[in-house]
Structures are given as C-alpha cells and as structure tokens.
Design a protein around this motif. Structure first.
Motif, mmCIF file in Angstrom:
data_model
loop_
_atom_site.group_PDB
_atom_site.id
_atom_site.type_symbol
_atom_site.label_atom_id
_atom_site.label_comp_id
_atom_site.label_asym_id
_atom_site.label_seq_id
_atom_site.Cartn_x
_atom_site.Cartn_y
_atom_site.Cartn_z
ATOM 1 N N GLN A 53 -26.719 13.834 -52.651
ATOM 2 C CA GLN A 53 -27.624 13.485 -53.739
ATOM 3 C C GLN A 53 -29.052 13.943 -53.485
ATOM 4 O O GLN A 53 -29.872 13.962 -54.405
ATOM 5 C CB GLN A 53 -27.614 11.968 -53.965
ATOM 6 C CG GLN A 53 -26.291 11.406 -54.422
ATOM 7 C CD GLN A 53 -25.853 11.945 -55.770
ATOM 8 O OE1 GLN A 53 -26.655 12.066 -56.682
ATOM 9 N NE2 GLN A 53 -24.584 12.278 -55.889
ATOM 10 N N THR A 54 -29.382 14.279 -52.239
ATOM 11 C CA THR A 54 -30.741 14.696 -51.920
ATOM 12 C C THR A 54 -31.058 16.026 -52.602
ATOM 13 O O THR A 54 -30.268 16.970 -52.513
ATOM 14 C CB THR A 54 -30.912 14.841 -50.402
ATOM 15 O OG1 THR A 54 -30.573 13.589 -49.772
ATOM 16 C CG2 THR A 54 -32.338 15.212 -50.045
ATOM 17 N N PRO A 55 -32.194 16.127 -53.295
ATOM 18 C CA PRO A 55 -32.535 17.385 -53.976
ATOM 19 C C PRO A 55 -32.646 18.541 -52.989
ATOM 20 O O PRO A 55 -33.036 18.352 -51.835
ATOM 21 C CB PRO A 55 -33.893 17.077 -54.627
ATOM 22 C CG PRO A 55 -33.928 15.589 -54.741
ATOM 23 C CD PRO A 55 -33.171 15.069 -53.560
ATOM 24 N N PRO A 56 -32.316 19.758 -53.418
ATOM 25 C CA PRO A 56 -32.404 20.916 -52.525
ATOM 26 C C PRO A 56 -33.844 21.245 -52.171
ATOM 27 O O PRO A 56 -34.784 20.870 -52.875
ATOM 28 C CB PRO A 56 -31.754 22.037 -53.344
ATOM 29 C CG PRO A 56 -31.921 21.612 -54.769
ATOM 30 C CD PRO A 56 -31.828 20.119 -54.760
ATOM 31 N N ALA A 57 -34.008 21.959 -51.068
ATOM 32 C CA ALA A 57 -35.346 22.322 -50.602
ATOM 33 C C ALA A 57 -35.990 23.296 -51.567
ATOM 34 O O ALA A 57 -35.334 24.187 -52.126
ATOM 35 C CB ALA A 57 -35.263 22.926 -49.205
ATOM 36 N N ALA A 58 -37.286 23.128 -51.793
ATOM 37 C CA ALA A 58 -38.041 24.011 -52.676
ATOM 38 C C ALA A 58 -39.496 23.984 -52.241
ATOM 39 O O ALA A 58 -39.968 23.014 -51.627
ATOM 40 C CB ALA A 58 -37.912 23.590 -54.138
ATOM 41 N N ASN A 59 -40.226 25.059 -52.563
ATOM 42 C CA ASN A 59 -41.640 25.128 -52.205
ATOM 43 C C ASN A 59 -42.513 24.290 -53.125
ATOM 44 O O ASN A 59 -43.607 23.885 -52.739
ATOM 45 C CB ASN A 59 -42.120 26.582 -52.227
ATOM 46 C CG ASN A 59 -41.509 27.401 -51.107
ATOM 47 O OD1 ASN A 59 -41.209 26.880 -50.041
ATOM 48 N ND2 ASN A 59 -41.307 28.689 -51.366
ATOM 49 N N CYS A 60 -42.050 24.057 -54.349
ATOM 50 C CA CYS A 60 -42.811 23.283 -55.323
ATOM 51 C C CYS A 60 -41.873 22.312 -56.044
ATOM 52 O O CYS A 60 -40.673 22.548 -56.157
ATOM 53 C CB CYS A 60 -43.501 24.179 -56.345
ATOM 54 S SG CYS A 60 -44.790 25.246 -55.646
#
Length: 260
Positions: A53-60
C-alpha cells in the motif's frame, strides 16, 4: 499474495511441528502451537500488505494543502505497533515550500495519524485496560501475555491520557450539539418539563464544594474459626471518602448546608 500467505503459514506450522517431533501433543501444546503459527503468519501478511500500500518512490508529490508539487527530502524508517506486533513502515518525506508544510504520502494512504506509533485498536486496548487496572505498569505485562505486544508503562500512560481527553472533547461536542438542537443557549442543559408546568427556579451563582480525604481503617481477611480458610489475618487499609455540598448562605447569613 494469498498463495504466498498460505505457503508461509504451511512453512511456519511445519517448523513448529518438527520441533515437537513425532510424539503426541497435548491440547495445551496444540493451542500454543496454533497460536504462535497463526500470529507469525498474520504478522508476515500484514507486513506485506503495508508494503504494497505504500506509494511508490517519486521526486515530487502533490501537497495535501495547496496541491503544489513538493520535493522529496528523505526516507523515514519507523515502527508501527499493530495488534500483530511491531511493523516496519518506510515513508518518503516531502516538503512543500509554498505552504511550508512537510508530509508523508504513506501516512495518508495507510491512515496513520501524525505522531502515533500504534494503531487505533492498540491504543484503545491500552486505555481500556489502564482504566480497569490499578496502575499503568500493570498493562504492559497483560498485553504481552494476551497478544505478545511490547509496550512501556509511560506509553500506556500517555496514550490513556490522550484517549481520555479525546473522549471528553467528543462528549462536550455532543452535549453542545444536543443543547443547540433543543433551542437552548450554549453551555446550559435543557430540561424537559410536563406541559403547562411552571419551570422550577434555578439558583444563580450556586457554588458546589468538594472535599476528598482518606483514612486508615482495620480490615480482616476472610476466615473461619475451624481454620478451613487459613489463619486470621488483620491489616490496615486506606478508605477513600468524598463529600459534595452547597450552602444556603446569603448576604453573610448562613441559612444551612445542603449536602448531597
């Protein structure tokens, strides 16, 4: 994921059974074996679901208040106490410069309240047992025995106070809403009276006095003359006493005390 969970449960149960060998198991051993296997499997499944459920990694990421893009700052590794034990939570922290607000999108997705290190059910257990036991220190051993949860007495105390304040605020909100719904002024309790009856006069400015104290008194444990309940044991214990009263004093003249 369900197939993996079933396979993990079989592995855990096989390990537990191999540890006991081929000898027959008592019902107490079976109970403990099944409890350990099911608890370990539930902890594993819960960890997998949290990670998915954790959102994927992103710069913004979009800021929750202004919607403007917030830049990634750091990755936080925290522990969340659930009914199945401690669970690792990996959350990426973002900071929004326009509104000067930092946030973790994972907290919003998972419903983790800011500053909370335990789920709502675990906090409810702490507050419930703390209200029933004699001290906060009695709750951690109870949670460890029943659910295998490791908490400190200070955590139980802090959580119980927070839950108590939240319940008091909720009760006050409901009371004010009920008063407004009945058309009374805020801060006053609406009283229902029979049709045609004169409203009872309400004293203005009545002061309620409260007094509390304790006194030592002799106590005796249960016993019988024949000795079947043991020897006669006498001891002293503290009895708590309290009193609430109002006075009928007017213009310096004391017209009596009304105790309730």
């Amino acid at each position: 994921l369900l197939d993996e969970a079933a396979e993990r449960a079989r592995e855990i149960l096989a390990e537990q059974l191999d540890a006991h060998g081929d000898r027959p198991l008592s019902v107490d051993e079976i109970e403990e074996l099944v409890e350990e296997a099911s608890r370990e499997a539930a902890r594993w499944l819960e960890e997998r679901l949290i990670a998915e459920q954790t959102p994927p990694a992103a710069n913004c990421a979009a800021g929750p208040q202004c919607g403007q893009p917030a830049r990634y700052k750091q990755t936080l590794h925290t522990q969340l106490l659930t009914i199945h034990g401690q669970q690792p939570v990996v959350a990426r922290y973002y900071y929004c410069s326009p509104c000067r607000h930092g946030f973790c999108p994972a907290d919003g997705v998972l419903g983790i309240e800011r500053g909370r290190k335990a789920t709502r059910r675990v906090r409810a257990w702490m507050a419930k047992y703390a209200a029933q036991e004699e001290s906060f220190a009695a709750v951690p051993p109870l949670l460890a025995e029943l659910r295998g949860l490791v908490v400190s007495a200070s955590t139980v105390e802090r959580t119980t106070v927070e839950v108590g304040l939240a319940l008091a605020a909720a009760n006050e909100t409901r009371t004010q809403a009920a008063v407004l719904a009945e058309g009374a002024e805020p801060g006053t309790a609406a009283r229902s009276a029979p049709a045609g009856a004169e409203p009872s006069p309400r004293p203005e400015g009545t002061r309620l006095y409260l007094a509390m104290d304790g006194t030592m008194c002799p106590l005796r444990d249960r016993w019988r003359r024949d000795g079947s309940l043991g020897k006669l044991v006498c001891r002293y214990g503290e009895a708590k006493v309290g009193m609430a009263f109002t006075t009928g004093q007017k213009e310096g003249l004391d017209t009596g005390i009304e105790t309730r």
